[in-house]
Design a protein around this motif. Structure first.
Motif, PDB file in Angstrom:
ATOM      1  N   GLU A 328       0.805  -1.216   0.000  1.00 57.18           N
ATOM      2  CA  GLU A 328       0.000   0.000   0.000  1.00 57.18           C
ATOM      3  C   GLU A 328       0.836   1.263   0.000  1.00 57.18           C
ATOM      4  O   GLU A 328       1.977   1.266   0.440  1.00 57.18           O
ATOM      5  CB  GLU A 328      -0.909  -0.006   1.239  1.00 57.18           C
ATOM      6  N   ARG A 337      -9.408   2.108   0.246  1.00 57.67           N
ATOM      7  CA  ARG A 337      -8.649   0.897   0.503  1.00 57.67           C
ATOM      8  C   ARG A 337      -9.617  -0.235   0.808  1.00 57.67           C
ATOM      9  O   ARG A 337     -10.615  -0.064   1.477  1.00 57.67           O
ATOM     10  CB  ARG A 337      -7.692   1.111   1.667  1.00 57.67           C
ATOM     11  N   ASN A 340      -8.258  -7.248  -0.862  1.00 53.31           N
ATOM     12  CA  ASN A 340      -8.200  -7.802  -2.209  1.00 53.31           C
ATOM     13  C   ASN A 340      -8.082  -9.307  -2.108  1.00 53.31           C
ATOM     14  O   ASN A 340      -7.081  -9.840  -1.665  1.00 53.31           O
ATOM     15  CB  ASN A 340      -6.979  -7.231  -2.941  1.00 53.31           C
ATOM     16  N   ARG A 347      -5.039  -4.178   2.351  1.00 52.65           N
ATOM     17  CA  ARG A 347      -4.342  -2.959   1.953  1.00 52.65           C
ATOM     18  C   ARG A 347      -4.163  -2.040   3.150  1.00 52.65           C
ATOM     19  O   ARG A 347      -3.642  -0.939   2.987  1.00 52.65           O
ATOM     20  CB  ARG A 347      -5.111  -2.255   0.847  1.00 52.65           C
ATOM     21  N   ALA A 404       1.533   0.459 -10.016  1.00 52.53           N
ATOM     22  CA  ALA A 404       0.181   0.476  -9.464  1.00 52.53           C
ATOM     23  C   ALA A 404       0.144  -0.104  -8.053  1.00 52.53           C
ATOM     24  O   ALA A 404      -0.764   0.193  -7.275  1.00 52.53           O
ATOM     25  CB  ALA A 404      -0.765  -0.310 -10.373  1.00 52.53           C
ATOM     26  N   TRP A 405       1.142  -0.922  -7.725  1.00 54.79           N
ATOM     27  CA  TRP A 405       1.203  -1.516  -6.394  1.00 54.79           C
ATOM     28  C   TRP A 405       1.822  -0.564  -5.379  1.00 54.79           C
ATOM     29  O   TRP A 405       1.793  -0.826  -4.185  1.00 54.79           O
ATOM     30  CB  TRP A 405       1.970  -2.832  -6.446  1.00 54.79           C
ATOM     31  N   GLU A 456      -6.477  -6.273 -12.180  1.00 55.05           N
ATOM     32  CA  GLU A 456      -5.905  -5.790 -10.929  1.00 55.05           C
ATOM     33  C   GLU A 456      -5.101  -4.509 -11.156  1.00 55.05           C
ATOM     34  O   GLU A 456      -5.185  -3.557 -10.370  1.00 55.05           O
ATOM     35  CB  GLU A 456      -5.023  -6.875 -10.321  1.00 55.05           C
ATOM     36  N   ARG A 460      -6.044  -0.660  -9.636  1.00 57.60           N
ATOM     37  CA  ARG A 460      -5.119   0.101  -8.801  1.00 57.60           C
ATOM     38  C   ARG A 460      -4.782   1.454  -9.408  1.00 57.60           C
ATOM     39  O   ARG A 460      -4.739   2.475  -8.701  1.00 57.60           O
ATOM     40  CB  ARG A 460      -3.856  -0.715  -8.564  1.00 57.60           C
TER      41      ARG A 460
END
Length: 560
Positions: A328, A337, A340, A347, A404-405, A456, A460
């Motif tokens: 996160e 948040r 997932n 997250r 994106a992570w 995914e 994000r």
């Protein structure tokens, strides 16, 4: 003497003189005839002879006359048509020299031979009265791009033109073509003190852009920014520097990275981008707009760290970061948040979403002192966007899909702070090729799970860039999708369709297909099927809306 004797003598003398006179007359006539046959004619005689010869029909070929829009070229002994075509290409409306060579043969009696005789005249067709100029066709940033990528060499070739036409036929509306590739090679004519002589493939950018516009296609010029082997080798002082040996730093043994914080490097790339914008491109796409992510990071020294030794010490994590930091970013609003299921990890909660102390910045969930790599990238984009936006072009940025992570290690290495970058561009294009997510989400073969990784990633990126859920405002997310079979056994037209549908359902607007070899056989098959499936409700197409450019200008015409 008797009179009779005198008369006899006189008569004989007369006969003698008469015979002599007759002989002289005969000889003079023969000599005159002989002289008349060998002597040059007088002026009067010559005029008479010329008049007679003029009445005889002429069989010689008539001289070539240059028609409007053509030019006559007189060949030297042994010259070849392809050579002449290369020489004349820039003055004609043709895009490649082979096109022009074919046109020259056709315009000169459909000849098959290439070699010309000395002083042979040939017609050069479609001569332009002036160089081609082209203007950007402005489109809104949420224009739905459906694009393929072409290398600079391919875009300038006959095969490349066939690819473009085919892509248009199956439903594409855009092409990304290399201006500057990741080895630093610049494919177009461009004068700059840092560049010098270089190999040119796209000799006439306005002509190529005009061709794309005639195909009703959006022209996207790709520029690889800070990964530049050519510039590093010719100007090692502009490279990332090694702390150990004070020479150009190497990423895993490769000398390829310029210093992103070096002002001369930044100005060079912005100057190239502005030049291309002025040549008529519709969009400038920055790739490699980041710091090096591999190699010995602690040995890498950058200009921006001068006077800030604490930044160099604290910027790169020395130990693995926690799972919470990996999963996160503190920049994401707590309300968005969620747990997932695919990741099987929370997250987290927003326990540290507080303003950072003045002069310091939150990165991931840590507070780092001094300027960071992300500050350098954001400042560069702010400067570039301010200079490019007034030209009417869109500015798009290629970013790592893994960003994106929002993992701290990725942010600290690349400097790609998505939130900050989104303020200074029109489009973000995350490279979310499923096969590249190896080692993530406990999936052994990520390349065979396009729906999961595309979905995914898009989720994000949407949460990061549109935290309020309003997709009509802010930056557009237009992903790069996989058009190659690397690390997947399921690559097919269906694979293409799954990626496009998933990206659209998750908020993506348009898409870009990447294949380094420019082989788009599977997208060729998938596009007509997707287009046919879109024949349903116009307000909610399954794959894409089908946006098209506004009407464009007339085709290039020969000079008058």
């Amino acid at each position: 003497m008797r009179l009779s004797s005198v008369r006899i003598i006189t008569g004989v003398s007369c006969l003698f003189f008469a015979a002599a006179a007759w002989q002289m007359a005969s000889r003079s006539s023969a000599e005159f005839i002989a002289e008349a046959q060998t002597a040059k004619p007088t002026a009067a005689t010559a005029a008479q002879l010329h008049a007679v010869s003029a009445s005889i029909p002429i069989t010689a070929k008539p001289a070539l006359v240059a028609a409007p829009g053509t030019e006559i070229y007189t060949a030297k002994r042994g010259e070849a048509i392809p050579t002449i075509a290369r020489r004349y290409l820039g003055r004609t409306s043709y895009l490649t020299s082979s096109q022009l060579a074919d046109a020259i043969r056709h315009s000169n009696g459909d000849r098959t031979a290439n070699i010309l005789k000395a002083n042979e005249n040939i017609i050069i067709p479609r001569i332009l009265s002036a160089p081609v100029t082209e203007k950007t066709i402005p489109v809104p940033k949420d224009f739905e791009v459906r694009a393929i990528y072409l290398t600079g060499i391919m875009a300038a070739s006959d095969h490349g033109l066939r690819i473009i036409r085919h892509w248009r036929e199956v439903g594409g509306n855009s092409v990304v073509f290399d201006i500057k590739d990741s080895d630093g090679s610049v494919n177009i004519p461009f004068e700059h003190p840092l560049l010098g002589q270089h190999q040119v493939y796209i000799h006439d950018v306005p002509k190529l852009v005009h061709f794309l516009h005639q195909q009703n296609m959006h022209a996207i010029a790709r520029i690889a920014i800070f990964r530049d082997e050519r510039l590093v080798k010719e100007h090692p002082e502009l490279a990332v520097q090694s702390r150990r040996n004070h020479q150009a730093w190497r990423e895993n043994g490769k000398l390829v990275w310029t210093d992103p914080s070096q002002p001369k490097v930044q100005d060079y790339n912005i100057a190239l981008a502005k030049h291309v914008a002025q040549l008529g491109a519709d969009e400038i796409q920055f790739d490699y707009v980041r710091f090096p992510a591999e190699g010995d990071q602690k040995d890498a020294a950058f200009v921006y760290q001068s006077g800030h030794p604490e930044a160099a010490q604290r910027e790169v994590p020395a130990a693995p970061i926690t799972a919470e930091e990996t999963a996160e970013s503190c920049t994401m609003p707590a309300a968005k948040r969620r747990k997932n299921g695919a990741h099987g990890a929370s997250r987290g909660t927003d326990t540290q979403n507080q303003p950072a102390p003045e002069g310091r910045k939150t990165t991931g969930c840590r507070v780092a002192a001094g300027p960071q790599r992300s500050d350098v990238i954001t400042a560069f984009l702010k400067k570039a966007y301010a200079e490019l936006h007034p030209t009417g072009v869109l500015l798009s940025l290629d970013v790592f899909g893994v960003m994106a992570w929002q993992r701290q290690v990725d942010l600290s290495h690349t400097g790609q702070d998505i939130v900050g970058m989104a303020h200074y561009c029109d489009v973000l294009s995350p490279m979310i090729y499923p096969s590249h997510f190896f080692g993530m989400d406990n999936i052994a073969h990520p390349g065979d799970e396009p729906a999961h990784f595309i979905g995914e990633s898009m989720d994000r990126f949407e949460l990061i860039t549109h935290p309020d859920g309003n997709r009509s405002s802010g930056v557009v997310i237009r992903p790069w999708l996989q058009a190659f079979r690397w690390r997947t056994k399921t690559y097919s037209p269906e694979y293409i369709k799954v990626q496009v549908e998933t990206a659209r359902n998750k908020g993506g607007i348009g898409f870009l297909f990447w294949n380094a070899a420019n082989d788009y056989s599977k997208p060729y098959e998938a596009m007509p099927e997707m287009k046919s499936a879109n024949a349903g409700p116009k307000d909610n197409p399954k794959y894409f809306r089908g946006d098209e450019l506004p009407a464009t200008q007339a085709a290039l015409a020969p000079a008058n």
